[in-house]
Design an enzyme around this catalytic site. Structure first.
Site, PDB file in Angstrom:
ATOM      1  N   LEU A  54       0.832  -1.333   0.150  1.00 28.40           N
ATOM      2  CA  LEU A  54       0.109  -0.039  -0.147  1.00 28.40           C
ATOM      3  C   LEU A  54       0.975   1.237  -0.013  1.00 28.40           C
ATOM      4  O   LEU A  54       0.333   2.246  -0.401  1.00 28.40           O
ATOM      5  CB  LEU A  54      -0.907  -0.166   1.303  1.00 28.40           C
ATOM      6  N   GLY A  55       2.134   1.169   0.600  1.00 34.85           N
ATOM      7  CA  GLY A  55       2.871   2.305   0.439  1.00 34.85           C
ATOM      8  C   GLY A  55       4.113   2.254   1.428  1.00 34.85           C
ATOM      9  O   GLY A  55       4.551   1.011   1.965  1.00 34.85           O
ATOM     10  N   GLU A  56       4.834   3.122   1.461  1.00 34.71           N
ATOM     11  CA  GLU A  56       6.038   3.006   2.472  1.00 34.71           C
ATOM     12  C   GLU A  56       6.620   4.472   2.973  1.00 34.71           C
ATOM     13  O   GLU A  56       6.097   5.586   2.395  1.00 34.71           O
ATOM     14  CB  GLU A  56       7.306   2.591   1.856  1.00 34.71           C
ATOM     15  N   GLY A  57       7.414   4.232   4.018  1.00 31.54           N
ATOM     16  CA  GLY A  57       8.142   5.539   4.538  1.00 31.54           C
ATOM     17  C   GLY A  57       9.442   5.191   4.690  1.00 31.54           C
ATOM     18  O   GLY A  57      10.131   4.553   4.049  1.00 31.54           O
ATOM     19  N   GLN A  58      10.045   6.147   5.479  1.00 27.94           N
ATOM     20  CA  GLN A  58      11.434   6.183   5.533  1.00 27.94           C
ATOM     21  C   GLN A  58      12.033   5.048   5.946  1.00 27.94           C
ATOM     22  O   GLN A  58      12.957   4.443   5.624  1.00 27.94           O
ATOM     23  CB  GLN A  58      12.006   7.448   6.598  1.00 27.94           C
ATOM     24  N   PHE A  59      11.576   4.183   7.195  1.00 27.08           N
ATOM     25  CA  PHE A  59      11.939   3.028   7.714  1.00 27.08           C
ATOM     26  C   PHE A  59      10.976   1.869   7.740  1.00 27.08           C
ATOM     27  O   PHE A  59      11.385   0.825   8.277  1.00 27.08           O
ATOM     28  CB  PHE A  59      12.300   3.178   9.144  1.00 27.08           C
TER      29      PHE A  59
ATOM     30  N   GLU B  99       7.271   0.009   5.900  1.00 23.98           N
ATOM     31  CA  GLU B  99       6.269  -0.105   4.573  1.00 23.98           C
ATOM     32  C   GLU B  99       4.853  -0.719   5.268  1.00 23.98           C
ATOM     33  O   GLU B  99       4.879  -1.078   6.466  1.00 23.98           O
ATOM     34  CB  GLU B  99       7.108  -1.250   3.743  1.00 23.98           C
ATOM     35  N   VAL B 100       3.904  -0.419   4.540  1.00 23.16           N
ATOM     36  CA  VAL B 100       2.452  -0.846   4.607  1.00 23.16           C
ATOM     37  C   VAL B 100       2.008  -2.022   3.628  1.00 23.16           C
ATOM     38  O   VAL B 100       1.949  -1.604   2.479  1.00 23.16           O
ATOM     39  CB  VAL B 100       1.610   0.562   4.914  1.00 23.16           C
TER      40      VAL B 100
ATOM     41  N   ASP C 240      -3.552  14.172  10.873  1.00 24.00           N
ATOM     42  CA  ASP C 240      -3.874  13.863   9.207  1.00 24.00           C
ATOM     43  C   ASP C 240      -5.151  13.442   8.908  1.00 24.00           C
ATOM     44  O   ASP C 240      -5.293  12.390   8.025  1.00 24.00           O
ATOM     45  CB  ASP C 240      -2.663  12.856   8.838  1.00 24.00           C
TER      46      ASP C 240
END
Length: 877
Positions: free
Chosen positions: A589-594, A596-597, A732
């Site tokens: 579904l997505g990812e961030g700096q460290f 993932e989803v 958010d």
């Protein structure tokens, strides 16, 4: 010498990728950069209504261009503009003939024809096939129409359309930016229909292609591969509304093209260029048999009448079977010279899909780039061969005399000096562009009343009648800059959110005087509680706070006071340990700096959770869950933050909040497993639907009722009321962070920020952090202060999204910088701030509630308890 060439090529390669959302610069009708001789027409009524009087916001002559006589429904009178070069045209603005309050003629609608060479004319249609755009309803209103799809052209004709015999007059401005790619056509096989079992069929054709279709091949035109719209990771989802699955991609099946195993495409350019690279945006959803191409071979033709060079450029890609994300593949073209390219893209799987292709090149053909052209056996015998110096062709040739050597040395020195000058100019232009980007002009006073239409791409700027402008446009320093100006111009003092404090002295003083470090001008607001001041250590964004705002996986971690990170261990986590081997990956579904989803199936989860499970009974079927996973390269701080987020989530227990179901923390990678709803997020759900009506029932169009929308609003208010009761600040809140199940039950989540689908909803601060500024209160943007009151502001924007059916982004006609500037207007409170318009579906009492959420003064905003109580009675009406 080669170093200088490399620097130039790298600098030029940084440009050429068009973004339609930012390519919105006035092209010069109003300010005179488009000359009178470049504006022509099929006819004119009088000399004083000639075509060169069709300039936006100008009153010369009799105030506009007017075609001769009464316009009949069958007429095709036109106003033609020569833009002087190939242009990526994205917006058209029109006005009628105001003529100092004596005119009343205007066009109620118009069509567009365009040509890239002045000979072959094409008719524009929108993505739904409609060629007619709505225009003016009076003589002075400015109507701005977005072009979906945009047009790549040099010549443009505006053709007024009428249903009755009438007189029409027009003033025009065109918006866009230069088409530096230089591509004037591409040829390819027609796209094909994918009908996978168990999934919707996907039509992968090039529906906006403006060339010819013959023998199942496209040639002589441009289309979706050059419209600036990048396809999503899941090719069945689209960025456009009301189109079919697969719309954003042009795709082919391997076995449908015979035994050749490749797709052959040809590209023709406006002139000969030195090509440095080609960028191809390709889908890679390998779970559906789609992969990026395994390799590509490109041949070059220096002139259209020449043959193809024998030696191709061959590039092999690195295939990725772990990450299903769509991506750009950059193919180096080794500075080869050509006016036309032929490329063969070889399949790596059953399907291959492209959504964009762009080229980086030099305009100037350097002498060092000239090579011997060897034609293929199919080439014409008349093809020209570029000569080679004799000494290069024959090593035994005599050395040039001393005089010639001096001349050669002088030429080399001259070339080096020219290269140094070019590099200096490129660097200077980049500096000037950055300064200009940081110093846009203020929104004009007459443009401050804005009404955005949710039913079309038309924007109406209500400008009061003004006296005629003298000369050739505005005078003074603001008009001396020859660069393009954007629609909606900003304050020249604007720099960035952190600098707004210096720009507004009263803001700086009130912030520094605040006992909480993030306070307001009002004395009573500075007396905030410890819960309200949990992170306000500075009156503007502190870099550490920005990074922590993102959360480990790129999601927005709930903000909670008094949780110490250092003390968090496995024993603090109440959620049960789930066997990670029973999690089956389905989609990222997505990812961030460290982190993932992932979207996963959890086998045996209902039995694992036992009685009291928050999940509905699935009759033994696997349960879809969202899995946040910490990557192996995460820092110790990120690891602690991840555990902190687990502890926060484990405390939440409300029917309208996503629940933490279980964890996998006994070994790396650390995972938390949360609910995931069958209907996905609210933004995607609503954007694919219409309001319920007889028409939607008759045509089986997916729809929602007004009662559904109100019920959704109440549920979100209920969930936020629960968070506020725990002093949790979401930071958010938006429809992308609200998930729905099959019964339209909403659960508030927090990982919308990590999803590529919504990357445009976030603004990047100094290249590090991203913030949802279109949903943020002014004090959050200017002071970095996030409280329950700022969540209330975001709730108002979320209501606005719901009642526009998520058909457009909040403040869609304002750039990110203009949104930030508008927050400054909220702070100054001088009546210049721009509010979101009232959605047509929204009851007046509900819009009044939204406006209260956007109150400048914090105490005047309602609480979530009050919002819930105010909304609940509407559901049963």
């Amino acid at each position: 010498m080669h170093l200088f060439l490399l620097l130039i090529l790298q600098a030029i390669a940084a440009f050429g990728q068009i973004d339609p959302t930012h390519c919105r610069y006035a092209l010069g009708m109003e300010d005179g950069r488009i000359k009178d001789d470049d504006i022509t027409a099929s006819s004119q009524w009088y000399e004083t209504t000639a075509p060169h009087y069709a300039r936006f916001n100008r009153e010369e002559g009799d105030g506009a261009w007017c075609p001769e006589g009464q316009l009949e429904p069958s007429d095709s009178q036109y106003l033609q503009v020569d833009l002087g070069r190939l242009t990526f045209l994205t917006v058209v603005g029109t006005q009628g003939r105001y003529a100092r309050n004596s005119g009343k003629e205007y066009a109620r609608a118009y069509r567009l024809n365009y040509s890239r060479d002045g000979l072959l004319w094409k008719s524009w249609r929108n993505r739904l096939g409609n060629p007619v755009m709505d225009a003016n309803k009076n003589a002075y209103t400015s109507v701005i129409n977005d072009l979906h799809p945009p047009i790549i052209t040099r010549y443009i004709r505006l053709i007024p359309v009428t249903k009755l015999s009438t007189t029409v007059c027009m003033r025009v401005e065109l918006y866009g930016c230069p088409w530096d790619d230089g591509l004037i056509s591409y040829s390819a096989p027609e796209g094909q229909l994918m009908m996978p079992p168990g999934y919707p069929s996907a039509s992968l054709n090039d529906s906006t292609y403006d060339g010819a279709h013959e023998r199942r091949r496209l040639f002589g035109g441009l289309g979706q591969l050059t419209d600036g719209v990048i396809g999503l990771d899941n090719f069945l989802l689209t960025r456009q509304y009301n189109v079919w699955p697969g719309y954003d991609y042009l795709g082919w099946r391997n076995d449908s093209l015979g035994t050749q195993g490749y797709v052959e495409m040809e590209f023709v350019f406006d002139r000969q260029r030195n090509f440095t690279s080609m960028k191809v945006h390709s889908n890679n959803m390998f779970s559906r048999g789609v992969k990026i191409f395994s390799s590509v071979s490109c041949w070059f033709k220096p002139r259209l009448i020449a043959g193809w060079e024998v030696e191709p450029v061959v590039f092999k890609t690195v295939l990725d079977d772990r990450n299903p994300s769509a991506r750009y593949v950059t193919v180096p073209l080794n500075r080869r010279t050509a006016k036309s390219l032929r490329c063969r893209f070889y399949f790596a799987d059953v399907w291959m899909m492209f959504s964009e292709i762009s080229f980086q090149s030099e305009d100037t053909i350097l002498p060092t780039q000239m090579t011997l052209v060897v034609t293929s056996p199919l080439a014409s015998e008349e093809s020209t061969v570029t000569p080679i110096p004799e000494t290069a062709a024959n090593p035994s040739a005599s050395v040039p005399p001393e005089g010639n050597t001096a001349i050669l040395i002088g030429c080399l020195v001259t070339i080096i000096l020219l290269l140094v000058i070019i590099i200096f100019l490129i660097l200077w232009c980049q500096y000037v562009c950055k300064v200009l980007e940081k110093a846009p002009r203020r929104i004009h006073d007459e443009e401050m009343t804005v009404r955005l239409s949710s039913c079309s791409d038309t924007i109406i700027l209500q400008t009061p009648p003004v006296p005629p402008r003298s000369g050739h446009g505005p005078s003074g320093p603001a008009n001396t800059d020859p660069h393009y100006e954007r629609v909606f111009l900003l304050d020249p003092q604007y720099q960035n959110p952190a600098m707004l404090r210096n720009k507004l002295p009263e803001l700086s003083q009130s912030a520094e005087a605040s006992a909480c470090g993030g306070g307001y001008a009002e004395p009573d607001v500075t007396q905030c509680t410890p819960h309200q001041c949990f992170h306000n250590n500075a009156p503007h964004y502190a870099e550490t706070d920005i990074v922590r705002l993102q959360g480990v996986t790129g999601s927005n971690m709930y903000a909670v006071p008094a949780l110490t990170v250092d003390s968090l261990t496995r024993k603090d986590i109440s959620a049960a340990e789930f066997p990670r081997q029973q999690l089956i990956f389905r989609e990222k579904l997505g990812e961030g700096q460290f982190g993932e989803v992932h979207l996963c199936e959890a086998e045996g989860l209902l039995e694992f959770l036992g009685e009291g499970s928050p999940l509905p009974d699935r009759d033994g079927h696997s349960v879809l869950v969202a899995v946040k996973q910490l990557r192996a390269d995460a820092t110790s701080q990120a690891r602690n933050d991840f555990l902190k987020e687990i502890k926060i989530m484990s405390r939440l227990n409300d029917p309208n909040i996503i629940r933490l179901l279980c964890v996998c923390v006994s070994s790396d990678p650390l995972c938390m497993v949360t609910e995931y709803m069958e209907n996905g997020d609210l933004n995607m759900f609503l954007s694919q639907r219409e309001i319920e009506s007889t028409l939607t029932h008759a045509n089986n169009i997916p729809s929602v009722s007004l009662s559904n929308l109100l019920h959704m609003s109440v549920q979100i208010a209920s969930g936020m009321k629960y968070l506020a009761s725990l002093n949790f600040v979401h930071r958010d809140l938006a429809t992308r962070n609200c998930l729905l199940d099959r019964r339209l039950t909403i659960k508030i989540a927090d990982f919308g920020m990590s999803r590529n689908l919504y990357s445009s909803d976030y603004y990047r601060i100094q290249g590090r952090a991203v913030l949802p500024i279109r949903w943020m209160a002014w004090e959050s943007i200017l002071l970095g202060k996030f409280t329950t009151a700022s969540d209330v502001w975001a709730f108002g924007v979320t209501l606005w999204e719901i009642f526009t059916l998520c058909k457009e982004q909040p403040y869609s006609l304002l750039s990110d910088e203009q949104v930030i500037e508008n927050s400054g207007e909220f702070f100054r409170n001088q009546g210049r701030q721009i509010f979101l318009y009232a959605p047509p579906l929204c009851p007046p009492s509900l819009f009044e509630l939204m406006m209260r959420c956007w109150s400048r003064d914090i105490p005047n905003r309602p609480s979530f308890e009050g919002l819930f109580q105010a909304l609940r009675p509407h559901v049963n009406q």
